[in-house]
Design a protein around this motif. Structure first.
Motif, PDB file in Angstrom:
ATOM      1  N   GLU A  25       0.935  -0.917   0.269  1.00 44.52           N
ATOM      2  CA  GLU A  25       0.049   0.076  -0.055  1.00 44.52           C
ATOM      3  C   GLU A  25       0.977   0.909   0.142  1.00 44.52           C
ATOM      4  O   GLU A  25       0.650   2.431  -0.709  1.00 44.52           O
ATOM      5  CB  GLU A  25      -1.208  -0.059   1.280  1.00 44.52           C
ATOM      6  N   ASP A  72       1.291   3.496  -3.411  1.00 43.72           N
ATOM      7  CA  ASP A  72       1.168   5.330  -2.829  1.00 43.72           C
ATOM      8  C   ASP A  72       2.121   5.969  -3.375  1.00 43.72           C
ATOM      9  O   ASP A  72       1.917   7.739  -3.992  1.00 43.72           O
ATOM     10  CB  ASP A  72       0.915   5.314  -1.651  1.00 43.72           C
ATOM     11  N   ALA A 132       1.797   6.209  -7.123  1.00 39.35           N
ATOM     12  CA  ALA A 132       0.850   7.364  -7.521  1.00 39.35           C
ATOM     13  C   ALA A 132       1.485   8.343  -7.501  1.00 39.35           C
ATOM     14  O   ALA A 132       0.820   9.783  -8.110  1.00 39.35           O
ATOM     15  CB  ALA A 132      -0.312   7.150  -7.051  1.00 39.35           C
ATOM     16  N   ARG A 190      -4.771   9.738  -6.418  1.00 44.15           N
ATOM     17  CA  ARG A 190      -6.199   8.569  -6.129  1.00 44.15           C
ATOM     18  C   ARG A 190      -6.090   8.078  -7.400  1.00 44.15           C
ATOM     19  O   ARG A 190      -6.367   6.874  -7.752  1.00 44.15           O
ATOM     20  CB  ARG A 190      -7.130   9.132  -5.615  1.00 44.15           C
ATOM     21  N   ARG A 191      -6.634   9.459  -8.740  1.00 37.77           N
ATOM     22  CA  ARG A 191      -6.678   8.974 -10.368  1.00 37.77           C
ATOM     23  C   ARG A 191      -5.737   7.831 -10.758  1.00 37.77           C
ATOM     24  O   ARG A 191      -5.471   6.710 -11.069  1.00 37.77           O
ATOM     25  CB  ARG A 191      -6.955  10.066 -10.509  1.00 37.77           C
ATOM     26  N   ARG A 202      -3.591   6.153  -8.712  1.00 41.25           N
ATOM     27  CA  ARG A 202      -3.294   4.971  -8.011  1.00 41.25           C
ATOM     28  C   ARG A 202      -4.338   3.914  -8.677  1.00 41.25           C
ATOM     29  O   ARG A 202      -4.711   3.167  -8.604  1.00 41.25           O
ATOM     30  CB  ARG A 202      -3.597   5.289  -6.520  1.00 41.25           C
ATOM     31  N   GLY A 203      -5.172   4.912  -8.939  1.00 40.09           N
ATOM     32  CA  GLY A 203      -6.266   3.598  -9.741  1.00 40.09           C
ATOM     33  C   GLY A 203      -6.021   2.853 -10.558  1.00 40.09           C
ATOM     34  O   GLY A 203      -6.478   2.110 -11.080  1.00 40.09           O
ATOM     35  N   THR A 248      -3.585   0.181  -9.773  1.00 41.06           N
ATOM     36  CA  THR A 248      -4.202  -0.713  -9.242  1.00 41.06           C
ATOM     37  C   THR A 248      -4.980  -1.953  -9.813  1.00 41.06           C
ATOM     38  O   THR A 248      -5.074  -3.312  -9.696  1.00 41.06           O
ATOM     39  CB  THR A 248      -5.020  -0.178  -7.706  1.00 41.06           C
ATOM     40  N   ASN A 249      -5.225  -0.985 -10.906  1.00 39.97           N
ATOM     41  CA  ASN A 249      -6.360  -2.040 -11.973  1.00 39.97           C
ATOM     42  C   ASN A 249      -5.357  -2.429 -13.377  1.00 39.97           C
ATOM     43  O   ASN A 249      -5.842  -3.553 -13.552  1.00 39.97           O
ATOM     44  CB  ASN A 249      -7.094  -0.847 -12.560  1.00 39.97           C
TER      45      ASN A 249
END
Length: 322
Positions: free
Chosen positions: A234, A238, A241, A308-309, A311-312, A315-316
């Motif tokens: 995690e 972060d 990102a 955050r975008r 990071r998304g 993650t995807n």
């Protein structure tokens, strides 16, 4: 109406302690004397220990990130292993190898040295225990003999119990598998054929010198850098990102951080590189990225909307290998 036969008392069997109970067939009476089948008695804990997945099997070993890389990323590599109790008499060396001929789990060479294969399938959820069992059997094998696979005892030692935690783990990446046969003229036809197949399938790979556990590889369309990192997932995502949102996650012109995958409890970011970018070309950019990453890892401020975008997106695109 028939009379019931009087029940005779079964002879009382001596009770064994847990440490004395041998492994028997699943449907056989449990040796503990309970009267139940082994699989429903003491075999239950043994089966659970065999199948339970250890997510970080190499944790605690020197060079954990390189162990993961050699298990999942690197076609041909070796690394000398140092045993806690020293080498047994007649064993001049113990060497870890990514792959051995004929997919042998291990090999005791004619000179007594031992080779252990890392990329073999294992029979339990704990790679470390399986490899430790293979290592112990290889140390006792007759010179010139391969060691076959088997299910390791559930209470057997792990690599962490056998290897010196203070000894350096220094992989050597090879362009092919010639290290299999020191004397290629005397190799059997089966080993020679296995060598030829392995060399044909090997992807050119280079370990970077300036950072830990980063491996450049060449593929027909583009090159890649795959970097095994020890940081908590995690926290690492972060940090990546933050750098990605700031436009600082690349390794130079034409390169791109494309995502990451999980392997044996660690996260492995992956960069696409232009085909003309070689391992030497990425040494300096990788060292500079390591400095940027260290600063991002030290930041504990909440992620911005852009971060955050980013990071998304990372993650995807993440997958799990093991």
């Amino acid at each position: 109406m028939a009379k019931k036969r009087p029940q005779t008392k079964a002879a009382k069997r001596p009770q064994l302690t847990d440490g004395e109970i041998p492994v028997v067939g699943a449907r056989e009476p449990c040796p503990c004397g309970s009267g139940r089948r082994y699989k429903a008695c003491h075999g239950r804990a043994a089966a659970h220990a065999v199948t339970e997945l250890v997510h970080r099997p190499f944790e605690g070993l020197a060079g954990e990130c390189d162990w993961v890389a050699l298990r999942e990323l690197v076609p041909a590599a070796t690394a000398a292993l140092t045993l806690k109790d020293g080498l047994p008499e007649g064993v001049p060396s113990v060497t870890l190898a990514t792959v051995l001929p004929m997919a042998w789990p291990a090999l005791r060479r004619d000179d007594g040295s031992v080779l252990i294969g890392l990329q073999n399938d294992t029979s339990s959820g704990d790679i470390s225990r399986d490899l430790a069992d293979t290592l112990q059997r290889a140390l006792d094998a007759a010179p010139g003999q391969p060691v076959q696979g088997r299910r390791a005892p559930a209470d057997g030692p792990r690599l962490q119990d056998l290897l010196d935690p203070e000894a350096a783990f220094e992989p050597v990446v090879h362009s092919g598998f010639e290290f299999w046969v020191p004397d290629s003229e005397n190799a059997t036809p089966e080993v020679t054929a296995s060598l030829e197949r392995a060399n044909a399938a090997a992807i050119p790979t280079v370990k970077l010198a300036g950072v830990d556990a980063a491996y450049w590889c060449e593929t027909p369309e583009k090159n890649h850098l795959r970097w095994v990192m020890p940081h908590p997932e995690e926290q690492l995502l972060d940090a990546l990102a933050r750098l990605h949102a700031a436009g600082r996650s690349s390794l130079g012109d034409g390169t791109r951080l494309v995502g990451s995958f999980r392997a044996h409890g660690l996260t492995v970011p992956v960069w696409d590189l232009p085909s003309e970018v070689g391992a030497d070309d990425v040494e300096k950019p990788a060292a500079e990225f390591a400095e940027r990453l260290a600063a991002a890892l030290a930041t504990d401020a909440p992620l911005t909307a852009d971060e955050r975008r980013a990071r998304g997106g990372l993650t995807n695109r993440q997958v799990t290998l093991s």
